[in-house]
Design a protein around this motif. Structure first.
Motif, short mmCIF file in Angstrom:
data_model
loop_
_atom_site.label_atom_id
_atom_site.label_comp_id
_atom_site.label_asym_id
_atom_site.label_seq_id
_atom_site.Cartn_x
_atom_site.Cartn_y
_atom_site.Cartn_z
N SER A 174 0.83 -1.19 0.00
CA SER A 174 0.00 0.00 0.00
C SER A 174 0.87 1.25 0.00
CB SER A 174 -0.89 0.01 1.24
OG SER A 174 -1.57 1.24 1.33
N VAL A 188 -0.03 4.09 0.95
CA VAL A 188 -0.45 4.94 2.07
C VAL A 188 0.07 4.34 3.36
CG1 VAL A 188 -2.44 5.86 3.31
CG2 VAL A 188 -2.53 5.63 0.84
N ARG A 189 0.80 5.15 4.14
CA ARG A 189 1.25 4.68 5.45
C ARG A 189 0.11 4.83 6.43
NH1 ARG A 189 6.69 7.82 5.42
NH2 ARG A 189 6.34 8.04 7.63
N ARG A 190 -0.02 3.83 7.29
CA ARG A 190 -1.12 3.78 8.25
C ARG A 190 -0.65 4.15 9.63
NH1 ARG A 190 -5.60 3.85 5.30
NH2 ARG A 190 -5.37 2.51 3.51
N CYS A 191 -1.60 4.53 10.48
CA CYS A 191 -1.33 4.86 11.88
C CYS A 191 -0.72 3.65 12.58
CB CYS A 191 -2.63 5.27 12.56
SG CYS A 191 -2.44 5.79 14.28
N ARG A 250 -6.43 4.19 10.00
CA ARG A 250 -6.49 5.48 9.31
C ARG A 250 -5.12 5.87 8.74
NH1 ARG A 250 -10.18 6.39 13.74
NH2 ARG A 250 -8.44 6.98 15.06
N PRO A 251 -5.10 6.71 7.70
CA PRO A 251 -3.82 7.14 7.11
C PRO A 251 -3.03 8.00 8.09
CG PRO A 251 -5.70 7.87 5.76
CD PRO A 251 -6.25 7.22 6.97
N ALA A 252 -1.72 7.83 8.09
CA ALA A 252 -0.84 8.60 8.97
C ALA A 252 -0.64 10.00 8.43
CB ALA A 252 0.50 7.89 9.10
N VAL A 253 -0.59 10.99 9.34
CA VAL A 253 -0.35 12.38 8.96
C VAL A 253 0.82 12.99 9.72
CG1 VAL A 253 -2.75 12.78 8.30
CG2 VAL A 253 -2.00 13.28 10.64
N LEU A 291 4.60 14.15 8.76
CA LEU A 291 4.90 12.78 8.36
C LEU A 291 6.29 12.71 7.72
CD1 LEU A 291 3.68 9.93 8.26
CD2 LEU A 291 2.85 10.48 5.98
N ASP A 297 4.23 6.43 13.13
CA ASP A 297 3.35 7.24 12.31
C ASP A 297 1.98 7.26 12.98
OD1 ASP A 297 5.39 7.58 10.50
OD2 ASP A 297 4.73 5.94 9.21
N CYS A 347 -2.19 8.93 12.95
CA CYS A 347 -3.26 9.58 12.21
C CYS A 347 -3.57 10.93 12.88
CB CYS A 347 -4.51 8.70 12.18
SG CYS A 347 -5.23 8.43 13.82
#
Length: 140
Positions: A18, A20-23, A30-33, A50, A60, A62
């Motif tokens: 993926s 998108v890196r996840r929490c 949820r996606p990490a921010v 991030l 990481d 969210c």
């Protein structure tokens, strides 16, 4: 191996990762921010935007978990500015930077002559650390 329901299939093919890196929090998808890093020597938790790459000793998070982040008793949480909205320096910041560069570039002999051999007390100066000065607000 086949079962009565058919061949076993993986939920995610092993060759697909993926983008998108996840929490990192358990059970949070949820996606990490933001990225959390601990500085154990200073008892500090640093939460910043991030990171470019996932590091093994960083976490990481969210948006929800980064807002609710707390640190252990005696630790400090440092929250760095979000990199998505670049902070623009104000006119005061630019003037202070220009003054600091001018002062640092001044030859030592001329600086000593200008001060009469000793530093003169500036009524606006509150504190000094090296070449940096903390100035009183002109409104006060």
């Amino acid at each position: 191996m086949e079962s009565r329901r058919g061949p076993l299939k993986s939920a995610v093919p092993s060759n697909v990762v993926s983008p998108v890196r996840r929490c990192s929090r358990t059970a949070c998808g949820r996606p990490a921010v933001a990225t959390l890093t601990y500085v154990y020597a200073d008892s500090t938790a640093v939460l910043g935007p991030l990171a470019t790459y996932a590091e093994p000793h960083c976490y990481d998070l969210c948006a929800e978990h980064s807002e609710r982040l707390t640190a252990p008793r005696g630790w400090e949480v440092v929250r760095l500015l979000d990199g998505s909205a670049p902070a623009r320096p104000s006119g005061d910041d630019l003037e202070a930077l220009a003054n600091a560069v001018r002062e640092a570039a001044r030859p030592q002999e001329r600086a000593a002559e200008a001060g009469g051999g000793a530093r003169t007390a500036d009524p606006m100066e509150v504190a000094r650390r090296g070449h940096l000065r903390v100035l009183r607000s002109p409104d006060n």
